[in-house]
Design a protein around this motif. Structure first.
Motif, PDB file in Angstrom:
ATOM      1  N   ALA A   1       0.816  -1.220   0.000  1.00  0.00           N
ATOM      2  CA  ALA A   1       0.000   0.000   0.000  1.00  0.00           C
ATOM      3  C   ALA A   1       0.849   1.271   0.000  1.00  0.00           C
ATOM      4  N   PHE A   2       2.144   1.159   0.187  1.00  0.00           N
ATOM      5  CA  PHE A   2       3.042   2.324   0.258  1.00  0.00           C
ATOM      6  C   PHE A   2       3.470   2.726  -1.155  1.00  0.00           C
ATOM      7  N   SER A   3       2.508   3.129  -1.964  1.00  0.00           N
ATOM      8  CA  SER A   3       2.748   3.378  -3.390  1.00  0.00           C
ATOM      9  C   SER A   3       3.579   4.632  -3.665  1.00  0.00           C
ATOM     10  N   GLN A   4       3.624   5.589  -2.740  1.00  0.00           N
ATOM     11  CA  GLN A   4       4.386   6.826  -2.935  1.00  0.00           C
ATOM     12  C   GLN A   4       5.748   6.796  -2.243  1.00  0.00           C
ATOM     13  N   LEU A   5       6.130   5.667  -1.710  1.00  0.00           N
ATOM     14  CA  LEU A   5       7.382   5.560  -0.960  1.00  0.00           C
ATOM     15  C   LEU A   5       8.571   5.863  -1.869  1.00  0.00           C
ATOM     16  N   SER A   6       9.358   6.878  -1.513  1.00  0.00           N
ATOM     17  CA  SER A   6      10.527   7.234  -2.318  1.00  0.00           C
ATOM     18  C   SER A   6      11.837   7.022  -1.560  1.00  0.00           C
ATOM     19  N   THR A   7      11.790   7.003  -0.242  1.00  0.00           N
ATOM     20  CA  THR A   7      12.998   6.780   0.558  1.00  0.00           C
ATOM     21  C   THR A   7      12.700   5.749   1.638  1.00  0.00           C
ATOM     22  N   LEU A   8      13.544   4.725   1.702  1.00  0.00           N
ATOM     23  CA  LEU A   8      13.362   3.670   2.690  1.00  0.00           C
ATOM     24  C   LEU A   8      14.691   3.379   3.372  1.00  0.00           C
ATOM     25  N   TRP A   9      14.666   3.426   4.686  1.00  0.00           N
ATOM     26  CA  TRP A   9      15.828   3.119   5.521  1.00  0.00           C
ATOM     27  C   TRP A   9      15.594   1.755   6.152  1.00  0.00           C
ATOM     28  N   ILE A  10      16.306   0.738   5.658  1.00  0.00           N
ATOM     29  CA  ILE A  10      16.219  -0.604   6.237  1.00  0.00           C
ATOM     30  C   ILE A  10      17.604  -1.079   6.672  1.00  0.00           C
ATOM     31  N   ASN A  11      18.478  -0.150   6.936  1.00  0.00           N
ATOM     32  CA  ASN A  11      19.844  -0.478   7.329  1.00  0.00           C
ATOM     33  C   ASN A  11      19.901  -1.009   8.760  1.00  0.00           C
ATOM     34  N   HIS A  12      20.999  -1.660   9.073  1.00  0.00           N
ATOM     35  CA  HIS A  12      21.254  -2.233  10.404  1.00  0.00           C
ATOM     36  C   HIS A  12      20.138  -3.179  10.848  1.00  0.00           C
ATOM     37  N   ASN A  13      19.788  -4.104   9.970  1.00  0.00           N
ATOM     38  CA  ASN A  13      18.845  -5.166  10.292  1.00  0.00           C
ATOM     39  C   ASN A  13      19.532  -6.500  10.024  1.00  0.00           C
ATOM     40  N   LYS A  14      18.759  -7.545   9.822  1.00  0.00           N
ATOM     41  CA  LYS A  14      19.313  -8.879   9.574  1.00  0.00           C
ATOM     42  C   LYS A  14      18.759  -9.469   8.289  1.00  0.00           C
ATOM     43  N   LEU A  15      18.589  -8.609   7.298  1.00  0.00           N
ATOM     44  CA  LEU A  15      18.025  -9.046   6.016  1.00  0.00           C
ATOM     45  C   LEU A  15      19.012  -9.901   5.241  1.00  0.00           C
ATOM     46  N   ILE A  16      18.550 -11.028   4.753  1.00  0.00           N
ATOM     47  CA  ILE A  16      19.359 -11.907   3.912  1.00  0.00           C
ATOM     48  C   ILE A  16      19.016 -11.682   2.444  1.00  0.00           C
ATOM     49  N   LYS A  17      17.742 -11.354   2.195  1.00  0.00           N
ATOM     50  CA  LYS A  17      17.258 -11.107   0.832  1.00  0.00           C
ATOM     51  C   LYS A  17      16.599  -9.738   0.775  1.00  0.00           C
ATOM     52  N   LEU A  18      16.669  -9.138  -0.371  1.00  0.00           N
ATOM     53  CA  LEU A  18      16.018  -7.846  -0.609  1.00  0.00           C
ATOM     54  C   LEU A  18      14.752  -8.111  -1.418  1.00  0.00           C
ATOM     55  N   GLU A  19      13.752  -8.653  -0.743  1.00  0.00           N
ATOM     56  CA  GLU A  19      12.494  -9.028  -1.371  1.00  0.00           C
ATOM     57  C   GLU A  19      11.336  -8.410  -0.605  1.00  0.00           C
ATOM     58  N   GLY A  20      10.170  -8.346  -1.257  1.00  0.00           N
ATOM     59  CA  GLY A  20       8.983  -7.827  -0.604  1.00  0.00           C
ATOM     60  C   GLY A  20       8.698  -6.372  -0.907  1.00  0.00           C
ATOM     61  N   LEU A  21       9.473  -5.803  -1.834  1.00  0.00           N
ATOM     62  CA  LEU A  21       9.300  -4.391  -2.185  1.00  0.00           C
ATOM     63  C   LEU A  21       8.948  -4.207  -3.659  1.00  0.00           C
ATOM     64  N   ASP A  22       8.471  -5.246  -4.295  1.00  0.00           N
ATOM     65  CA  ASP A  22       8.218  -5.220  -5.738  1.00  0.00           C
ATOM     66  C   ASP A  22       7.215  -4.151  -6.160  1.00  0.00           C
ATOM     67  N   LYS A  23       6.274  -3.807  -5.317  1.00  0.00           N
ATOM     68  CA  LYS A  23       5.241  -2.809  -5.652  1.00  0.00           C
ATOM     69  C   LYS A  23       5.708  -1.376  -5.409  1.00  0.00           C
ATOM     70  N   ASN A  24       6.865  -1.202  -4.821  1.00  0.00           N
ATOM     71  CA  ASN A  24       7.375   0.135  -4.492  1.00  0.00           C
ATOM     72  C   ASN A  24       8.270   0.662  -5.602  1.00  0.00           C
ATOM     73  N   VAL A  25       7.684   0.796  -6.778  1.00  0.00           N
ATOM     74  CA  VAL A  25       8.443   1.161  -7.979  1.00  0.00           C
ATOM     75  C   VAL A  25       8.943   2.598  -7.963  1.00  0.00           C
ATOM     76  N   ARG A  26       8.437   3.424  -7.062  1.00  0.00           N
ATOM     77  CA  ARG A  26       8.848   4.833  -7.006  1.00  0.00           C
ATOM     78  C   ARG A  26      10.038   5.078  -6.083  1.00  0.00           C
ATOM     79  N   LEU A  27      10.604   4.019  -5.535  1.00  0.00           N
ATOM     80  CA  LEU A  27      11.750   4.207  -4.637  1.00  0.00           C
ATOM     81  C   LEU A  27      12.893   4.908  -5.352  1.00  0.00           C
ATOM     82  N   ARG A  28      13.400   5.946  -4.752  1.00  0.00           N
ATOM     83  CA  ARG A  28      14.552   6.690  -5.272  1.00  0.00           C
ATOM     84  C   ARG A  28      15.782   6.488  -4.399  1.00  0.00           C
ATOM     85  N   ASN A  29      15.561   6.306  -3.104  1.00  0.00           N
ATOM     86  CA  ASN A  29      16.663   6.166  -2.148  1.00  0.00           C
ATOM     87  C   ASN A  29      16.415   4.935  -1.288  1.00  0.00           C
ATOM     88  N   LEU A  30      17.359   4.014  -1.325  1.00  0.00           N
ATOM     89  CA  LEU A  30      17.243   2.802  -0.528  1.00  0.00           C
ATOM     90  C   LEU A  30      18.527   2.614   0.268  1.00  0.00           C
TER      91      LEU A  30
END
Length: 124
Positions: A40-69
């Protein structure tokens, strides 16, 4: 133990209307190892997911407007098959302090010719 992201938890009201208006989210240092609930976060342009324990970068396929990750300081090992392929407007990506091999990083970076800045450190 699985820790799934909760982007709705950052909103003043937990509903799809607020999610659709959100342009920036900070989910750093949450021990997240699975990204979910971002559709539902269709306007998301910046996402901070640093300092976590992510192994895969999945689950963001609908966030096509991301400019900063900001995905540094995780446990990412591969970028093939990740949500990166859907980010057509991506300008800034941080991947340093992950477990990506140098060859794998370079091959994936070269496929994103439109990207302006990519930060990662080469660990030899």
């Amino acid at each position: 133990m699985s820790v799934v992201s909760d982007p709705y938890g950052e909103l003043p009201l937990r509903n799809d209307k607020y999610a659709s208006l959100c342009s920036e989210l900070h989910l750093s240092k949450r021990n997240i190892n699975c990204l979910a609930n971002f559709n539902a976060f269709s306007q998301l342009s910046t996402l901070w997911i640093n300092h976590n324990k992510l192994i895969k970068l999945e689950g963001l396929d609908k966030n096509v407007r991301l400019r900063n990750l900001h995905a540094h300081s995780n446990r990412l090992t591969r970028l093939e098959g990740s949500s990166l392929a859907f980010f057509k407007f991506l300008e800034y990506l941080t991947l340093n302090d992950n477990f990506l091999e140098v060859r794998q990083r370079m091959r994936h970076v070269l496929s994103f010719g439109y990207m302006m800045v990519i930060m990662f450190y080469v660990l030899l």
